[in-house]
Write an enzyme that holds these catalytic residues in place. Structure first.
Site, short mmCIF file in Angstrom:
data_model
loop_
_atom_site.label_atom_id
_atom_site.label_comp_id
_atom_site.label_asym_id
_atom_site.label_seq_id
_atom_site.Cartn_x
_atom_site.Cartn_y
_atom_site.Cartn_z
N ASP A 1 40.75 88.10 85.30
CA ASP A 1 42.15 87.67 85.26
C ASP A 1 42.84 87.93 86.60
OD1 ASP A 1 42.05 90.41 85.11
OD2 ASP A 1 43.45 90.59 83.42
N GLU A 2 42.32 87.27 87.64
CA GLU A 2 42.86 87.44 88.99
C GLU A 2 42.75 86.11 89.73
OE1 GLU A 2 42.59 90.68 92.63
OE2 GLU A 2 41.43 90.96 90.80
N TRP B 1 45.37 92.12 105.93
CA TRP B 1 45.61 91.09 104.93
C TRP B 1 46.57 90.06 105.52
CZ3 TRP B 1 42.87 95.04 103.64
CH2 TRP B 1 42.09 95.04 102.49
N GLU C 1 31.49 92.44 94.87
CA GLU C 1 32.73 93.06 95.33
C GLU C 1 32.49 94.47 95.87
OE1 GLU C 1 37.27 93.82 93.62
OE2 GLU C 1 35.61 93.49 92.21
N HIS D 1 32.18 87.84 95.02
CA HIS D 1 33.30 88.30 95.84
C HIS D 1 32.83 88.21 97.29
CE1 HIS D 1 37.00 90.34 94.34
NE2 HIS D 1 37.14 90.71 95.61
#
Length: 882
Positions: free
Chosen positions: A488-489, A549, A761, A782
């Site tokens: 859920d991302e 980021w 990930e 990921h």
């Protein structure tokens, strides 16, 4: 108007450059792969920043373009030329349009021919086309939606019959939606696009799609029909079960423009005359999946002769919002590879599970025959647990389930419409009969990016790693660069994207993909310049401004410029890039950025501290300072490229102050960094933060650290992409290979040895004992750690771009063998054509074969040599002792 008319100079140029050359036996060059804005025959281009590119084939070595002739004409004005240019130039990439103003929603034809440096002239290229997009005033269609409040979970069906009384010459549909849509004309889909109109910063702009429908509209009755889904617009999104983030009402806007052979035209628009009802898609959600009840199907609803009953109601007109409608600038999502089951089995818990052999993103098509009302449930998972049971705990709250309810009778087929899953394994419940491989097919869906890179070696584990990197990219490049495709991302995390952008550009043509996404970076950037953690931004207002980021705002445009020679993305993003740098300046004191929230070196390896009390923790503000410097360096370089020397000088001056502040704050007088970690030394060396005299010893400290961990890495999302690059740059190529070839945790090959088919990930998503890492954050698809692919292409295959010559106009091939590899081969399709590098080591000899595209120059460097040999286009063979 520039170059619209052929001047006397141009005529002289034509006779000198394009006149046939006498007594030349060389074969004429051939032009291929013509693009507009790096897209083939695009359908909604913006006239601003319009560019043309092409590639050239030629048999003769050392061939370059000496000049070109390009012509553009409008098909709407009987072929009248709007631009005709002749140039003495080697430029064959991103030629800016210089003709008459272009008209919106118009189809143009263009051709080019070239002459090479050997005096040979090509034929005119096959005609290519592009269409200009709509301007706001061109939209006459209205937004339409269901009557009353849009509260039903079911997907609405919408349709409108129209009558054609003349012969049609051409027809074009322009469609967009708030939500997702599937468009149909006379019973068939109008395209092979999925998840249209794509995910953008909906509050700022929504994309529309253009569909040429020539030959698909007939005399008499026709019907344009649409289905709507929640998608990213209205469905569940983000971590907090939030829905309706962009709006609570699904709507569509459609405009069909028909040109008749008699010269007249007609426009069919979405308006109050359309009718709507609900259909068999009872619910659809990106995270949770789709429920399809075949008993609710309305046979022929998308055909002209369908009899609308009282069930069909008039639509409601939705007022226009503030968002702009923009043409597509990125590739659509399409279906790609398909997979049949490699195994169908029962788990220890008795579950019926299908293994498709590959962790992928898309969905499963199923065929079944059974009684009406039979419900088939497909659940999706990436892995099995230690006992061999179906494992979904790492999905968190995402259901990833598709439900199909049979209508009964003949065999039925099902596939979802407005959802996708990330999976390798599928649990099947409620299936009427025995599970057979022929009844189940997994379909991969991702943005339609052309493959550009191939990479193989003599080591099967490395080859699997490359496979995993590519499939991590495919699965997470579904319209936006998501972090993961299953739980859920599924958000466009900026840190992951910037870390992987260079590797992504080796594997596939991501120019359009990132061009589209960077527009959303600028759109969702805060007024103060801070960049949100995810783009499009669906998080809280304060979730922004983290180092490594937010630097996607500078790193990705610069990477696209270097890879594709695209100045336009720098020009388009320059304001956004400046805003981000200015934000960092505003957060700094005495040129030191040491406040605010930062993720740091996310998911770095955390060693057991029982023995020596140390951990691979790197000071987050120290990391912030290095990325601050990097973004300022990129901005200075960008200003130089865009012809802004004063701004470039100002940012170069700022850069020196930032580096001085770093040394004063984070380096001891003897050169040790306050965080004595791999990531600290990697970033300090990668971004040239240290004085020249201290760099060699810093590199040695890095190597000592690597060796102290038994030749294992300890880096996370920010340090890993640069780790092997820094080691190679400072002469520690063997250490870089030691890390790459390491098979035990933590390493790139550990997941490969554990059976991974995508990038994980976490370094230890599955632990050596078969147990899992924390389920709250343990994706098995990921792509961030796949950034090592960039190093593999540049060092193992040796294909390196040069910053001074973007787009591989000039480049280097300099393989650096190691790791007991005996051969390697790579190909890279550049904007000029394919680069190939293939080497073997046999009987003490290193043999290298290369292929250089026309209109480029390469510097060849063999292992152990400081000498380079420059070569032009063609194929070459080199040997040396090894």
């Amino acid at each position: 108007m520039r170059n619209h008319f052929i001047s006397v100079f141009s005529l002289l140029f034509f006779f000198s450059v394009f006149a046939p050359a006498a007594a030349v036996q060389a074969q004429k060059p051939d032009i291929y792969d013509l693009t507009v804005n790096q897209l083939t025959n695009p359908l909604s281009v913006d006239p601003q920043g319009l560019t043309f590119s092409w590639k050239i084939r030629a048999q003769q070595k050392n061939t370059r373009q000496a000049g070109y002739e390009i012509r553009v004409s409008s098909t709407a004005t009987s072929g009248k030329e709007v631009w005709h240019a002749l140039r003495t130039s080697e430029q064959s990439v991103r030629i800016p349009y210089g003709g008459l103003p272009l008209t919106s929603k118009t189809r143009y034809r263009w051709q080019v021919r070239v002459k090479d440096n050997h005096g040979q002239q090509s034929a005119w290229s096959a005609p290519q086309h592009f269409r200009t997009g709509l301007q706001p005033q061109d939209w006459t269609a209205k937004w339409i939606t269901v009557p009353g409040a849009d509260t039903a979970a079911a997907s609405p069906l919408l349709r409108q019959v129209f009558v054609v009384k003349k012969n049609v010459r051409a027809a074009t549909a322009y469609i967009t939606a708030k939500g997702l849509y599937e468009a149909r004309l006379n019973g068939s889909r109008v395209s092979d696009h999925y998840f249209a109109p794509g995910w953008t910063s909906y509050k700022n702009h929504i994309q529309y799609q253009v569909y040429p429908l020539d030959g698909q509209i007939r005399k008499g009755n026709n019907v344009l029909a649409l289905v709507l889904g929640n998608g990213w617009y209205k469905g569940r999104i983000g971590f907090s079960h939030q829905s309706k983030f962009y709006g609570d009402t699904r709507a569509v806007r459609a405009q069909l423009e028909i040109e008749y052979t008699d010269g007249s035209s007609e426009v069919i628009t979405s308006n109050e005359n359309w009718k709507t009802t609900d259909g068999p898609i009872r619910s659809s959600d990106m995270y949770d999946g789709e429920t399809y009840d075949a008993r609710q199907e309305l046979a022929g609803w998308d055909r002209p002769d369908f009899n609308e009953s009282d069930r069909w109601k008039p639509v409601r007109i939705l007022p226009e919002g503030p968002e702009r409608l923009v043409g597509m600038s990125g590739p659509p999502v399409r279906k790609h590879e398909t997979f049949k089951p490699v195994k169908i089995f029962k788990t220890p818990l008795g579950e019926n599970v299908i293994d498709f052999g590959q962790n992928l993103v898309g969905w499963v098509t199923v065929r079944a025959r059974g009684a009406a009302g039979t419900k088939i449930t497909l659940s999706h998972a990436e892995v099995l647990d230690k006992a061999g049971n179906f494992y979904i705990t790492n999905l968190r709250s995402a259901k990833q389930q598709n439900h199909y309810i049979l209508k009964g009778g003949e065999a039925e087929s099902f596939e979802p419409h407005f959802t996708f899953q990330g999976f390798r394994y599928v649990k099947v419940e409620g299936y009427p009969g025995t599970l057979r491989p022929e009844d189940f097919t997994a379909v991969a869906l991702y943005s339609d990016m052309r493959p550009t890179g191939k990479f193989t070696t003599s080591n099967t584990l490395l080859n699997q790693l490359q496979h995993n990197i590519q499939w991590g990219q495919k699965g997470n490049f579904v319209d936006v660069p998501t972090d993961c495709p299953q739980r859920d991302e599924r958000l466009g995390w900026t840190g992951d994207a910037q870390a992987f952008a260079s590797t992504a550009a080796y594997n596939m043509d991501v120019s359009g993909f990132f061009n589209k996404w960077m527009k959303d970076v600028a759109a969702d950037q805060h007024a103060n310049g801070s960049v949100p953690f995810v783009i499009p931004n669906v998080l809280n207002a304060g979730d922004a401004g983290a180092t490594g980021w937010a630097d996607a705002a500078t790193i990705i445009p610069w990477t696209m410029y270097l890879t594709y020679g695209d100045k336009q993305i720098l020009a388009s993003q320059y304001t956004s890039m400046k805003k981000w740098v200015d934000y960092m300046v505003s957060q700094s004191v005495d040129n030191l950025w040491a406040k605010g929230f930062h993720f740091g070196d996310w998911l770095f390896y955390r060693p057991n501290d029982d023995n020596d009390g140390r951990a691979a923790v790197t000071d987050k503000y120290m990391i912030a300072q290095t990325f601050y410097a990097n973004s300022v360096q990129i901005l200075a370089n960008t200003a130089e490229v865009l012809g802004k020397p004063e701004e470039a000088a100002r940012y170069r001056d700022l850069l020196q102050k930032i580096k001085s502040a770093f040394v004063e704050e984070y380096m001891t007088p003897k050169g040790k960094l306050v965080s004595d970690t791999q990531t600290a030394y990697v970033l300090a060396l990668q971004f040239d933060m240290l004085p020249e005299a201290f760099r060699a010893q810093a590199a040695k400290r890095l190597v000592d650290n690597v060796q102290s961990y038994g030749n294992h890495l300890t880096t996370g999302f920010l340090g890993t992409p640069y780790l092997c690059h820094v080691l190679s740059r400072f002469g520690y190529q063997n250490t870089a290979y030691d890390l790459l070839m390491q098979e035990s945790y933590p390493s790139w090959l550990y997941p490969v040895k554990m059976g991974a088919t995508t990038i994980w990930e976490r370094w230890d998503g599955i632990k050596p004992d078969g147990s899992f890492q924390t389920a709250d954050m343990n994706s098995f698809n990921h792509y961030a750690y796949g950034a090592i692919g960039d190093w593999m292409y540049k060092n193992i295959a040796g294909i390196r771009l040069l910053e001074a010559s973007p787009g591989y106009k000039t480049f280097e091939i300099s393989p650096r063998p190691g790791g007991k590899l005996t051969n390697a081969a790579a190909e890279l399709e550049t904007v000029y054509g394919p680069i190939k590098s293939s080497w073997t080591i046999v009987d003490g000899k290193f043999r290298l074969d290369v292929s250089i595209p026309v209109n480029t120059t390469a510097s060849i460097r063999l292992p152990g040599s400081d000498k380079t040999e420059k070569v032009g286009s063609g194929s070459y063979h080199f040997e040396c002792a090894y």
